[in-house]
Design an enzyme around this catalytic site. Structure first.
Site, PDB file in Angstrom:
ATOM      1  N   ASP A 128       0.821  -1.211   0.000  1.00 21.26           N
ATOM      2  CA  ASP A 128       0.000   0.000   0.000  1.00 21.26           C
ATOM      3  C   ASP A 128       0.855   1.261   0.000  1.00 21.26           C
ATOM      4  OD1 ASP A 128      -1.769  -2.025   0.405  1.00 21.26           O
ATOM      5  OD2 ASP A 128      -2.552  -1.321   2.320  1.00 21.26           O
ATOM      6  N   ASP A 214      -2.420   5.891  -2.938  1.00 23.24           N
ATOM      7  CA  ASP A 214      -1.797   4.765  -2.249  1.00 23.24           C
ATOM      8  C   ASP A 214      -1.091   3.939  -3.327  1.00 23.24           C
ATOM      9  OD1 ASP A 214      -2.983   5.579   0.121  1.00 23.24           O
ATOM     10  OD2 ASP A 214      -4.103   3.725   0.444  1.00 23.24           O
ATOM     11  N   ASP A 267      -5.586  -4.577  -6.310  1.00 23.71           N
ATOM     12  CA  ASP A 267      -5.159  -5.976  -6.354  1.00 23.71           C
ATOM     13  C   ASP A 267      -6.187  -7.006  -5.876  1.00 23.71           C
ATOM     14  OD1 ASP A 267      -4.805  -5.118  -3.761  1.00 23.71           O
ATOM     15  OD2 ASP A 267      -2.674  -5.597  -3.640  1.00 23.71           O
TER      16      ASP A 267
HETATM   17  N1  ARG Z   1     -10.423  -2.987  -1.301  1.00 25.73           N
HETATM   18  C1  ARG Z   1     -10.082  -4.340  -1.630  1.00 25.73           C
HETATM   19  C2  ARG Z   1     -11.292  -5.237  -1.497  1.00 25.73           C
HETATM   20  O1  ARG Z   1     -11.879  -5.275  -0.462  1.00 25.73           O
HETATM   21  C3  ARG Z   1      -8.987  -4.855  -0.749  1.00 25.73           C
HETATM   22  C4  ARG Z   1      -7.656  -4.457  -1.255  1.00 25.73           C
HETATM   23  C5  ARG Z   1      -6.555  -4.924  -0.409  1.00 25.73           C
HETATM   24  N2  ARG Z   1      -5.332  -4.605  -1.052  1.00 25.73           N
HETATM   25  C6  ARG Z   1      -4.264  -4.103  -0.461  1.00 25.73           C
HETATM   26  N3  ARG Z   1      -3.198  -3.855  -1.213  1.00 25.73           N
HETATM   27  N4  ARG Z   1      -4.235  -3.784   0.825  1.00 25.73           N
HETATM   28  O2  ARG Z   1     -11.681  -5.921  -2.411  1.00 25.73           O
END
Ligand code: ARG
Length: 394
Positions: A128, A214, A267
Site C-alpha cells: 500500500d 496509495d 489488487d
Molecule cells: N479494497 C479491496 C477489497 O476489499 C482490498 C484491497 C486490499 N489490497 C491491499 N493492497 N491492501 O476488495
C-alpha cells in the site's frame, strides 16, 4: 501477443558495468521474483475511524458493540505473524531474498498541524505504501491519517537499497495535508441508489485538490502502469504519477471499475498474471473504454471464481472484501502463491497451466489484505518490455 523490449528504456533497464550490482529492478507483477519485503504484524492497531475511513464490524455484533480502537491482541498478532513468517520461509526456500520491516509500535496518537488520530495502523501491507517502478522506489502520498507515517518501518531497507545500488532512484511523493477539507465526508452518507446513479463520476471520500495516492492502486505491466481512481487515489494523484513517471519512459493509464462503490487498491479487482492475461473480478468489470486498450493488444480477461467465503464470513474486523481470494502473489510467469482455502482460484489457475503453491493466510486478512498486499517486490528478473504495442486510436 507481441512483446518488445522498449528501446526508449534502454538507459533505465539496461545493464551497465558488471561491477555495479542491481538491487532494485522490477517492471511487472509476474517476472521471476528475486527479492521481496514481507510485512509484519508486530505493534499493529485497529484502523481508527477518520474522514477517509469508516471501519465496520462484519457479521453479527452485540448490541452497542463498536469497532475497537487501540492495539490488536497479542494472540491476533501472533497468529498473523505465524502466517507471515511461514510465507517468508517458503519464499526463502525457493532462493528468494526476503527482508522484513522494522518493528514499530503503532499504538500512540499522532498530531500534525492539520489533524490528530488516536493510533496509527500497522506494517503488514508494504504494497500500500511503497512501489518499485523499474529502478525507482516510490513512497506513496497515502490517503489516510493513520497511515501518514507508514513509510517509516521501511526506511531502513530503502536506505540500504539506495546505498547498495547506485542506480536506484528513491522518491517520496509530496505529503498531502490530510486536513478536514481534503475529504468529502458526505460520501459516507450516500445511499446505494445514489452510489449507483453516480457510478461514472468516480468521486469518493477524498477531494480533487491535493494529489493523493496509495501505492496499491497501481499495477505494473512493463512500460505501462495502470492506476485506479478510488477512495485512496484521486485524479490529481494520477496526474502527479504521470508527470513523475512518463519522463522515465513509462506510460500511466487511469482505469475505472464503476461497479466498485468503495474502491481501494487494485489488487482484488484487476490482477495481471503473465503477459496477455489478467485475473478480473466478476463483480467489478473494468469500464468499457479502459478495456479496449487490453483487447486491442490481445490481452485476455479471466474472471475469478466465487471466493471461498461470503463477505459476512470474512474475519470480524477485516475491512477487505471476500475478493482477497484473488490477491495472489506471482513468483514467476508460471508460479503463483494463493491462500490455502481459495480452492476455486487454485483450480482455475491450474487449468490455465500455472503451478499453484498454497499457504494459510486468513489470519492476516484483518491487517489489510492477503498475499499481494503483504509483500513488496524489490527485484524481479527481466527488463522493461512493451506488452501493448498497439497504442493510440484504432
Ligand atoms: N479494497 C479491496 C477489497 O476489499 C482490498 C484491497 C486490499 N489490497 C491491499 N493492497 N491492501 O476488495
Amino acid at each position: 501477443m507481441s512483446v518488445t523490449t522498449s528501446p526508449t528504456d534502454a538507459g533505465l533497464a539496461g545493464s551497465s558495468g558488471p561491477e555495479v550490482p542491481t538491487v532494485v529492478s522490477s517492471w511487472n507483477e509476474w517476472d521471476p521474483l528475486e527479492e521481496v519485503v514481507v510485512g509484519r504484524a508486530d505493534g499493529a492497531c485497529f484502523d481508527p475511524a477518520e474522514p477517509g475511513y469508516r471501519p465496520q464490524i462484519r457479521g453479527p455484533r452485540a448490541p452497542g458493540e463498536t469497532f475497537p480502537v487501540g492495539p490488536k491482541s497479542a494472540e491476533t498478532i501472533r497468529r498473523a505473524n505465524e502466517e507471515l513468517d511461514n510465507l517468508s520461509a517458503l519464499l526463502a526456500d525457493r532462493g528468494i531474498v526476503v527482508r522484513r520491516p522494522d518493528v514499530v509500535n503503532f499504538d500512540h496518537p499522532l498530531r500534525t498541524p492539520e489533524f490528530d488520530v488516536p493510533t496509527q495502523y500497522c506494517s503488514v501491507c508494504p504494497r500500500d505504501v511503497v512501489i518499485t517502478l523499474g529502478r525507482q522506489v516510490l513512497e506513496a502520498t497515502m490517503s489516510r491519517r493513520a497511515r501518514y507515517f507508514e513509510y517509516l518501518p521501511y526506511r531502513r531497507l530503502i536506505r540500504d537499497y539506495w546505498n547498495r545500488d547506485p542506480r536506484m532512484i528513491w522518491t517520496a511523493a509530496p505529503k498531502p495535508s490530510m486536513a478536514d477539507d481534503m475529504y468529502r465526508e458526505e460520501f459516507w452518507e450516500l445511499t446505494q441508489e445514489e452510489r449507483f446513479a453516480r457510478m461514472h463520476e468516480f468521486e469518493f471520500c477524498v477531494g480533487q485538490e491535493e494529489p493523493v495516492f496509495d501505492a496499491a492502486d497501481m499495477t505494473r505491466m512493463g512500460r505501462d502502469v495502470f492506476v485506479q481512481e478510488s477512495m485512496t487515489t484521486n485524479r490529481p494523484g494520477i496526474a502527479w504519477l504521470r508527470r513523475e513517471l512518463e519522463p522515465r519512459g513509462l506510460r500511466v493509464h487511469p482505469v475505472h471499475f464503476p461497479l466498485d462503490f468503495f474502491p481501494s487498491h487494485i489488487d482484488c479487482t484487476f490482477v495481471p498474471l503473465r503477459p496477455g492475461l489478467v485475473l478480473t473480478n466478476p463483480d467489478r468489470p473494468i469500464k468499457d473504454e479502459d478495456a479496449t486498450f487490453f483487447t486491442k493488444n490481445d490481452w485476455r480477461f479471466l474472471d475469478a471464481p466465487e471466493a471461498s467465503s461470503t463477505n459476512d464470513e470474512m474475519p470480524k474486523y477485516c475491512q477487505s472484501s471476500r475478493w482477497l481470494s484473488m490477491n495472489v502473489l506471482s513468483i514467476s510467469p508460471d508460479t503463483i502463491i494463493c491462500e490455502d482455502s481459495e480452492v476455486g482460484v487454485h483450480r482455475l489457475l491450474r487449468a490455465e497451466g500455472f503451478e499453484v503453491i498454497t499457504v494459510p493466510f486468513r489470519n492476516v486478512y484483518e491487517f489489510g489484505g492477503s498475499l499481494h498486499c503483504a509483500t513488496w517486490d524489490v527485484r524481479r528478473t527481466g527488463e522493461c518490455a512493451d506488452y501493448f504495442p498497439h497504442f493510440g486510436p484504432g
